[in-house]
Design a protein around this motif. Structure first.
Motif, mmCIF file in Angstrom:
data_model
loop_
_atom_site.group_PDB
_atom_site.id
_atom_site.type_symbol
_atom_site.label_atom_id
_atom_site.label_comp_id
_atom_site.label_asym_id
_atom_site.label_seq_id
_atom_site.Cartn_x
_atom_site.Cartn_y
_atom_site.Cartn_z
ATOM 1 N N SER A 137 0.843 -1.208 0.000
ATOM 2 C CA SER A 137 0.000 0.000 0.000
ATOM 3 C C SER A 137 0.873 1.252 0.000
ATOM 4 C CB SER A 137 -0.989 -0.033 1.173
ATOM 5 O OG SER A 137 -0.377 -0.513 2.340
ATOM 6 N N CYS A 138 0.443 2.316 0.698
ATOM 7 C CA CYS A 138 1.134 3.611 0.551
ATOM 8 C C CYS A 138 2.638 3.531 0.829
ATOM 9 C CB CYS A 138 0.488 4.683 1.411
ATOM 10 S SG CYS A 138 -0.771 4.141 2.552
ATOM 11 N N CYS A 139 3.061 2.739 1.806
ATOM 12 C CA CYS A 139 4.500 2.611 2.069
ATOM 13 C C CYS A 139 5.228 2.082 0.844
ATOM 14 C CB CYS A 139 4.746 1.674 3.248
ATOM 15 S SG CYS A 139 4.668 2.516 4.824
ATOM 16 N N GLY B 267 3.876 -1.895 3.883
ATOM 17 C CA GLY B 267 2.440 -1.702 3.739
ATOM 18 C C GLY B 267 1.645 -2.579 4.684
ATOM 19 N N THR B 268 0.336 -2.451 4.575
ATOM 20 C CA THR B 268 -0.592 -3.190 5.442
ATOM 21 C C THR B 268 -0.682 -4.639 4.972
ATOM 22 O OG1 THR B 268 -1.842 -1.145 5.194
ATOM 23 C CG2 THR B 268 -2.854 -2.860 6.519
ATOM 24 N N GLY C 249 7.340 0.848 8.000
ATOM 25 C CA GLY C 249 6.087 1.565 8.252
ATOM 26 C C GLY C 249 5.291 0.944 9.382
ATOM 27 N N SER C 250 4.462 1.773 10.014
ATOM 28 C CA SER C 250 3.773 1.299 11.213
ATOM 29 C C SER C 250 2.734 0.226 10.925
ATOM 30 C CB SER C 250 3.169 2.465 11.991
ATOM 31 O OG SER C 250 2.677 3.429 11.131
ATOM 32 N N CYS C 251 2.222 0.147 9.699
ATOM 33 C CA CYS C 251 1.278 -0.945 9.396
ATOM 34 C C CYS C 251 1.989 -2.292 9.466
ATOM 35 C CB CYS C 251 0.679 -0.766 8.005
ATOM 36 S SG CYS C 251 -0.634 0.438 7.956
ATOM 37 N N ASP D 10 -0.734 -0.560 12.774
ATOM 38 C CA ASP D 10 -1.046 0.869 12.866
ATOM 39 C C ASP D 10 -2.514 1.098 13.240
ATOM 40 O OD1 ASP D 10 -0.495 3.525 12.902
ATOM 41 O OD2 ASP D 10 -0.433 3.806 10.754
ATOM 42 N N PHE D 11 -3.187 2.079 12.605
ATOM 43 C CA PHE D 11 -4.563 2.337 13.039
ATOM 44 C C PHE D 11 -5.542 1.260 12.576
ATOM 45 C CE2 PHE D 11 -4.202 4.178 8.991
ATOM 46 C CZ PHE D 11 -3.427 5.334 9.037
ATOM 47 N N TYR D 12 -5.068 0.275 11.821
ATOM 48 C CA TYR D 12 -5.941 -0.861 11.439
ATOM 49 C C TYR D 12 -5.742 -2.043 12.386
ATOM 50 C CZ TYR D 12 -5.294 1.768 7.089
ATOM 51 O OH TYR D 12 -5.184 2.749 6.147
ATOM 52 N N GLY E 22 7.343 4.935 11.050
ATOM 53 C CA GLY E 22 6.820 6.080 10.298
ATOM 54 C C GLY E 22 5.554 5.707 9.567
ATOM 55 N N CYS E 23 4.821 6.728 9.162
ATOM 56 C CA CYS E 23 3.581 6.489 8.427
ATOM 57 C C CYS E 23 3.426 7.559 7.349
ATOM 58 C CB CYS E 23 2.378 6.489 9.352
ATOM 59 S SG CYS E 23 0.791 6.311 8.498
ATOM 60 N N PRO E 24 4.054 7.413 6.201
ATOM 61 C CA PRO E 24 5.035 6.378 5.893
ATOM 62 C C PRO E 24 6.431 6.855 6.235
ATOM 63 C CG PRO E 24 4.571 7.651 3.931
ATOM 64 C CD PRO E 24 3.760 8.259 5.034
HETATM 65 S S1 SF4 Z 1 2.191 2.933 7.631
HETATM 66 FE FE1 SF4 Z 1 0.973 4.649 6.853
HETATM 67 S S2 SF4 Z 1 1.817 5.028 4.830
HETATM 68 FE FE2 SF4 Z 1 2.496 2.985 5.428
HETATM 69 S S3 SF4 Z 1 0.969 1.572 4.601
HETATM 70 FE FE3 SF4 Z 1 0.357 2.086 6.675
HETATM 71 S S4 SF4 Z 1 -1.061 3.816 6.436
HETATM 72 FE FE4 SF4 Z 1 0.102 3.627 4.535
#
Ligand code: SF4
Length: 393
Positions: free
Chosen positions: A48-50, A85-86, A112-114, A119-121, A143-145
């Motif tokens: 994903s975004c990362c 990524g997640t 990344g924190s996912c 992370d928030f998921y 980091g995010c990201p």
């Molecule tokens: S850590 Fe942030 S940027 Fe990286 S995949 Fe998760 S939500 Fe996306």
């Protein structure tokens, strides 16, 4: 003794024959480690975004290639997996399989924190609360990201780690206080409290579905080619609904159509030129709730809304809802439209997967987004977000 006197080493011969030649000595192991740490080929697990930041690390600004870190498209030629990524519970066994296919020695970076903690998921039904719940991780890049420079820093940190380990240093101890802050309900791979059977449990939890988890595969007979029809007039849907016995046309929502007219309505609309299946959306209502909010007279039920449209300029939409009763024997089934609209196939699977509506006659009603043998339908109103879902949470 005679053998020793007769010994000739090519290096000695070289020194004697070519005075002035300088020879440096070193350990073969150091040479190998130098080669290894300057050619850490990456297997990108970018989801994903990362993953975008990971890609940017290969661009000219950071140019991760300059430390010999070439991304490889196959796990068999890679040294480092970068999880950027997640990761969902459905993907986890696939990630683990790819990790297992990488040859030793190998390392993993959670970027990344996912990837680190979800992370928030992390409390979401579908997301793994950190990849180190099912595979080992050597370096965490927070980091995010995290930006590409941070990934580069992570690669340099990994380099130090490889040097240290090859020289016999023990892996750096993890700060238990730090781990306690983010510890998921299942122990991480490097946690001494993790029970040995946990790995097998996690992989078994996402194996292929057994036959009895699927509905019978009843194929709906395909329709004959829809004829070319004259341009539509505004009252097409209304007239059709009246013909099918639907006289109530509420202003605040789509008309309610009986389940046994659902298939016929779709077929007739398609013949009238509504050739695109846009969406199907199912909602679950608990007893005492309905379209207009709280209503003690309402029993538990589903409402399934279908949207189709004509294609081309001046497009027209047609939408209707079918209400399905839920009794002690289970919920009423809705006839599948997969035989009328090809696009209904996966959209009906999605609604089955997430809400639990069963589509009779669907050719292949399997889960689409969740792991094949996931036990719940997470968008039902009676699904609690903290429902235990072994072995992930
Ligand atoms: S850590 Fe942030 S940027 Fe990286 S995949 Fe998760 S939500 Fe996306």
């Amino acid at each position: 003794m005679d053998d020793a006197a007769a010994f000739h080493h090519p290096l000695y011969d070289l020194l004697i024959d070519d005075l002035g030649v300088t020879v440096g000595l070193g350990r073969v192991d150091d040479l190998l480690t130098w080669g290894l740490t300057n050619a850490l080929w990456i297997f990108p697990m970018a989801t994903s975004c990362c993953g975008i930041e990971f890609m940017a690390a290969a661009a000219s600004r950071v140019d991760i290639d300059r430390m010999g870190s070439i991304p490889r498209g196959t796990p068999r030629q890679a040294d480092v997996m970068v999880i950027a990524g997640t990761i969902t519970t459905k993907m986890a066994p696939r990630v683990k399989l790819l990790w297992d296919q990488m040859p030793e020695p190998k390392w993993a970076i959670a970027m990344g924190s996912c990837a680190i903690s979800g992370d928030f998921y992390r409390n979401l039904y579908s997301v793994v609360p950190g990849v180190d719940t099912f595979m080992p991780v050597d370096v965490y890049v927070p980091g995010c990201p995290p930006n590409p420079e941070w990934l580069m820093a992570g690669m340099l940190r990994l380099k130090e780690l490889v040097y240290a380990r090859r020289r016999g240093a023990a892996a750096r101890a993890v700060d238990p206080a730090l781990m306690a802050i983010t510890n998921p309900s299942i122990p991480r791979v490097n946690d001494p409290a993790r029970p040995p059977e946990q790995d097998a449990l996690q992989i078994a939890a996402t194996q292929s579905a057994t036959a009895d988890q699927m509905l019978p595969r009843l194929v709906v007979a395909p329709l004959a080619e829809a004829p070319n029809v004259a341009p539509l007039v505004g009252s097409d849907l209304e007239a059709l609904l009246k013909e099918l016995g639907v006289t109530e046309l509420p202003k605040e929502g789509p008309p309610l159509v009986p389940a046994n007219r659902h298939l016929e309505l779709a077929r007739r609309l398609k013949a009238l030129g509504y050739r695109q299946y846009v969406s199907v959306i199912a909602a679950h209502f608990l007893a005492g709730t309905g379209r207009k909010g709280k209503d003690p007279a309402e029993p538990e039920h589903f409402e399934v809304t279908t949207l189709v449209r004509t294609v081309g300029s001046g497009t027209k939409l047609a939408t209707w809802t079918v209400r399905l009763a839920v009794t002690s024997e289970g919920a009423e089934h809705l006839p599948s439209l997969a035989g009328v609209y090809a696009g209904a196939d996966w959209q009906e699977r999605e609604q089955y997967d997430l809400v639990g509506v069963k589509f009779a006659g669907h050719p292949d009603l399997r889960r689409l987004m969740m792991a094949e043998n996931y036990p719940n339908h997470p968008l039902r109103k009676d699904f609690a977000v903290d429902s235990p879902s072994a072995p992930w949470r």
